[in-house]
Design a protein around this motif. Structure first.
Motif, PDB file in Angstrom:
ATOM      1  N   MET A  12      49.003  59.444   5.916  1.00  0.00           N
ATOM      2  CA  MET A  12      49.033  60.909   6.104  1.00  0.00           C
ATOM      3  C   MET A  12      47.816  61.298   6.943  1.00  0.00           C
ATOM      4  SD  MET A  12      49.962  62.000   2.171  1.00  0.00           S
ATOM      5  CE  MET A  12      48.417  61.453   1.447  1.00  0.00           C
ATOM      6  N   ASP A  13      47.953  61.238   8.262  1.00  0.00           N
ATOM      7  CA  ASP A  13      46.780  61.461   9.127  1.00  0.00           C
ATOM      8  C   ASP A  13      46.938  62.743   9.950  1.00  0.00           C
ATOM      9  OD1 ASP A  13      44.291  60.845  10.147  1.00  0.00           O
ATOM     10  OD2 ASP A  13      45.103  59.620  11.776  1.00  0.00           O
ATOM     11  N   GLY A  14      45.805  63.366  10.236  1.00  0.00           N
ATOM     12  CA  GLY A  14      45.801  64.517  11.138  1.00  0.00           C
ATOM     13  C   GLY A  14      45.437  65.836  10.466  1.00  0.00           C
ATOM     14  N   ASN A  15      45.009  65.797   9.217  1.00  0.00           N
ATOM     15  CA  ASN A  15      44.636  67.045   8.532  1.00  0.00           C
ATOM     16  C   ASN A  15      43.478  67.757   9.229  1.00  0.00           C
ATOM     17  OD1 ASN A  15      46.461  66.274   6.610  1.00  0.00           O
ATOM     18  ND2 ASN A  15      44.953  65.758   5.034  1.00  0.00           N
ATOM     19  N   GLY A  16      42.454  66.964   9.587  1.00  0.00           N
ATOM     20  CA  GLY A  16      41.249  67.540  10.186  1.00  0.00           C
ATOM     21  C   GLY A  16      41.574  68.212  11.510  1.00  0.00           C
ATOM     22  N   ARG A  17      42.343  67.509  12.362  1.00  0.00           N
ATOM     23  CA  ARG A  17      42.690  68.078  13.677  1.00  0.00           C
ATOM     24  C   ARG A  17      43.578  69.308  13.517  1.00  0.00           C
ATOM     25  NH1 ARG A  17      44.919  62.794  15.890  1.00  0.00           N
ATOM     26  NH2 ARG A  17      44.537  62.201  13.718  1.00  0.00           N
ATOM     27  N   ARG A  26      37.771  71.714   8.135  1.00  0.00           N
ATOM     28  CA  ARG A  26      38.603  70.523   7.901  1.00  0.00           C
ATOM     29  C   ARG A  26      39.242  70.532   6.514  1.00  0.00           C
ATOM     30  NH1 ARG A  26      38.194  66.007  11.046  1.00  0.00           N
ATOM     31  NH2 ARG A  26      38.658  64.754   9.203  1.00  0.00           N
ATOM     32  N   HIS A  30      42.997  69.613   4.727  1.00  0.00           N
ATOM     33  CA  HIS A  30      43.325  68.731   3.593  1.00  0.00           C
ATOM     34  C   HIS A  30      44.155  69.487   2.549  1.00  0.00           C
ATOM     35  CE1 HIS A  30      41.044  65.563   5.280  1.00  0.00           C
ATOM     36  NE2 HIS A  30      39.865  66.143   5.129  1.00  0.00           N
ATOM     37  N   ALA A  56      45.981  58.266   0.554  1.00  0.00           N
ATOM     38  CA  ALA A  56      45.256  59.523   0.348  1.00  0.00           C
ATOM     39  C   ALA A  56      43.771  59.401   0.663  1.00  0.00           C
ATOM     40  CB  ALA A  56      45.431  59.983  -1.097  1.00  0.00           C
ATOM     41  N   ASN A  61      36.874  55.832   4.012  1.00  0.00           N
ATOM     42  CA  ASN A  61      36.685  57.298   4.065  1.00  0.00           C
ATOM     43  C   ASN A  61      35.410  57.763   3.353  1.00  0.00           C
ATOM     44  OD1 ASN A  61      40.257  57.990   3.964  1.00  0.00           O
ATOM     45  ND2 ASN A  61      38.903  58.019   5.728  1.00  0.00           N
ATOM     46  N   ARG A  64      32.617  59.406   5.497  1.00  0.00           N
ATOM     47  CA  ARG A  64      32.675  60.791   6.027  1.00  0.00           C
ATOM     48  C   ARG A  64      31.522  61.624   5.452  1.00  0.00           C
ATOM     49  NH1 ARG A  64      38.899  62.526   7.044  1.00  0.00           N
ATOM     50  NH2 ARG A  64      39.453  60.597   8.104  1.00  0.00           N
ATOM     51  N   GLU A  68      32.746  66.676   2.831  1.00  0.00           N
ATOM     52  CA  GLU A  68      34.186  66.434   3.002  1.00  0.00           C
ATOM     53  C   GLU A  68      34.704  65.520   1.881  1.00  0.00           C
ATOM     54  OE1 GLU A  68      35.678  65.661   6.923  1.00  0.00           O
ATOM     55  OE2 GLU A  68      37.575  64.873   6.166  1.00  0.00           O
ATOM     56  N   LEU A  72      37.433  66.612  -0.808  1.00  0.00           N
ATOM     57  CA  LEU A  72      38.684  65.865  -0.970  1.00  0.00           C
ATOM     58  C   LEU A  72      38.911  65.499  -2.428  1.00  0.00           C
ATOM     59  CD1 LEU A  72      38.691  63.452   2.090  1.00  0.00           C
ATOM     60  CD2 LEU A  72      40.624  64.825   1.325  1.00  0.00           C
TER      61      LEU A  72
END
Ligand code: IPE
Ligand code: IPE
Ligand code: MG
Length: 238
Positions: A12-17, A26, A30, A56, A61, A64, A68, A72
Motif C-alpha cells: 500500500m504505497d503512495g500515502n505521503g505523495r 503526510r 496515512h 502496513a 520504515n 522515517r 511520522e 503511524l
C-alpha cells in the motif's frame, strides 16, 4: 467481479505523495490510506478472496522521521480499536506477520487480544504486515531451525515454509503495488517466487473497487506456467 485469486498481497504505497499533492501533511495521507485499507478488506471478501496480506509498516520504515513513525502507530492502534468488532462480525480472521518484539508491551498486548477475538473466523484471513521485512523473516526462521537443532537433511522448501510468519497461508497469487514504484521493498521475498506482479501508478488512498477489479482482470489474462511450457499448462494467454 469474482476472481481466481486465493491470496492477494498488497504493498500500500503512495500515502505521503497523495497528501503532499494536496498540500496536506503526510499523516493525513496515512489516515486516508487506512480508510482505503478498510474498503479493500470488504472488497476482497466480496470477491471470495480467502487471504489478503497488507504491507502496513516495513522493518525499514523505522528510519522515517520520529513524528511520522509515532503518527503511524497511533493510527494503527486506533484502526485496531475501531475495526475489531466489525471485522469479527463480518467473519474476518486477523493475523499479524512481522517481528512484534520491537513494539511496546501495550501494543503487543492489544494485538494479541485482537487476534484472539477473531481467531475462529474463516471467511477471509487478513494478514497485516507490521515491522515486517522479508530478509528479517528468513533470518528469524533460520535461527529457529538452528535453535531447535534441526538436521540439514530435514530442511526442505516445505519444512522451511512452516517456519515463516506466513506458514498458515498459501503463497500469494497476485501482488499489487500502488504508488508507481516497481520494486518489492523487502516484502514476502520467499513467498513471491511465482506470484504475478501488478504495479499501478494509483496512489494508495485512491485505490478502490474499480482499480482492484482492473488488477483482477489483468491477473485473469496471465498464463501461470511455473516453469512448464504454455502447451503443458493450457488455457489463458498463449
Ligand atoms: C505507504 O505510503 C505507507 C507506509 C510506508 C507506511 P508512503 O508513506 O510510503 O507514501 P509515499 O511513498 O511517501 O508517497
Ligand atoms: C513499502 O513502502 C512499505 C509499505 C508500504 C509499508 P515504502 O514507501 O517504505 O518503500 P520504499 O522505501 O519506497 O522502497
Ligand atoms: Mg512509499
Amino acid at each position: 467481479m469474482q476472481s481466481r485469486i486465493n491470496h492477494l498481497a498488497i504493498i500500500m504505497d503512495g500515502n505521503g505523495r497523495w497528501a503532499q499533492r494536496q498540500g496536506l501533511p503526510r499523516l493525513k495521507g496515512h489516515e486516508m490510506g487506512a480508510r482505503a485499507a478498510k474498503r479493500i478488506v470488504e472488497d476482497a471478501k466480496a470477491r471470495s478472496i480467502k487471504y489478503l496480506t497488507l504491507y502496513a509498516f516495513s522493518s525499514e520504515n523505522w528510519n522515517r522521521p520520529r513524528e511520522e513513525v509515532e503518527g503511524l502507530f497511533s493510527l494503527m492502534e486506533r484502526f485496531i480499536a475501531e475495526e475489531v468488532d466489525r471485522l469479527r462480525q463480518s467473519g474476518i480472521c486477523i493475523h499479524v506477520i512481522g517481528d512484534l518484539s520491537r513494539f511496546s508491551l501495550r501494543l503487543q498486548d492489544t494485538i494479541r487480544r485482537t487476534l484472539d477475538e477473531t481467531k475462529d473466523n474463516t471467511d477471509l484471513h487478513l494478514a497485516i504486515a507490521l515491522n515486517y521485512g522479508g530478509r528479517d523473516e528468513i533470518v528469524r526462521a533460520v535461527k529457529g531451525l538452528m535453535q531447535n537443532g534441526v538436521s540439514p537433511d530435514d530442511v526442505t522448501e516445505q519444512s522451511f515454509s512452516t517456519r515463516l510468519d506466513t506458514s498458515f497461508m498459501p503463497d500469494p497469487d497476485l501482488l499489487v503495488r500502488t504508488g508507481g514504484e516497481w520494486r518489492i521493498s523487502n516484502f514476502l521475498l520467499w513467498q513471491l517466487a511465482y506470484t504475478e506482479l501488478y504495479f499501478t501508478p494509483t496512489l494508495w488512498p485512491d485505490f478502490d473497487s474499480a482499480t482492484l477489479d482492473e488488477a483482477i482482470a489483468w491477473f485473469g489474462s496471465r498464463q501461470r506456467r511455473f516453469g512448464m511450457t504454455g502447451e503443458q499448462v493450457g488455457g489463458g494467454r498463449p
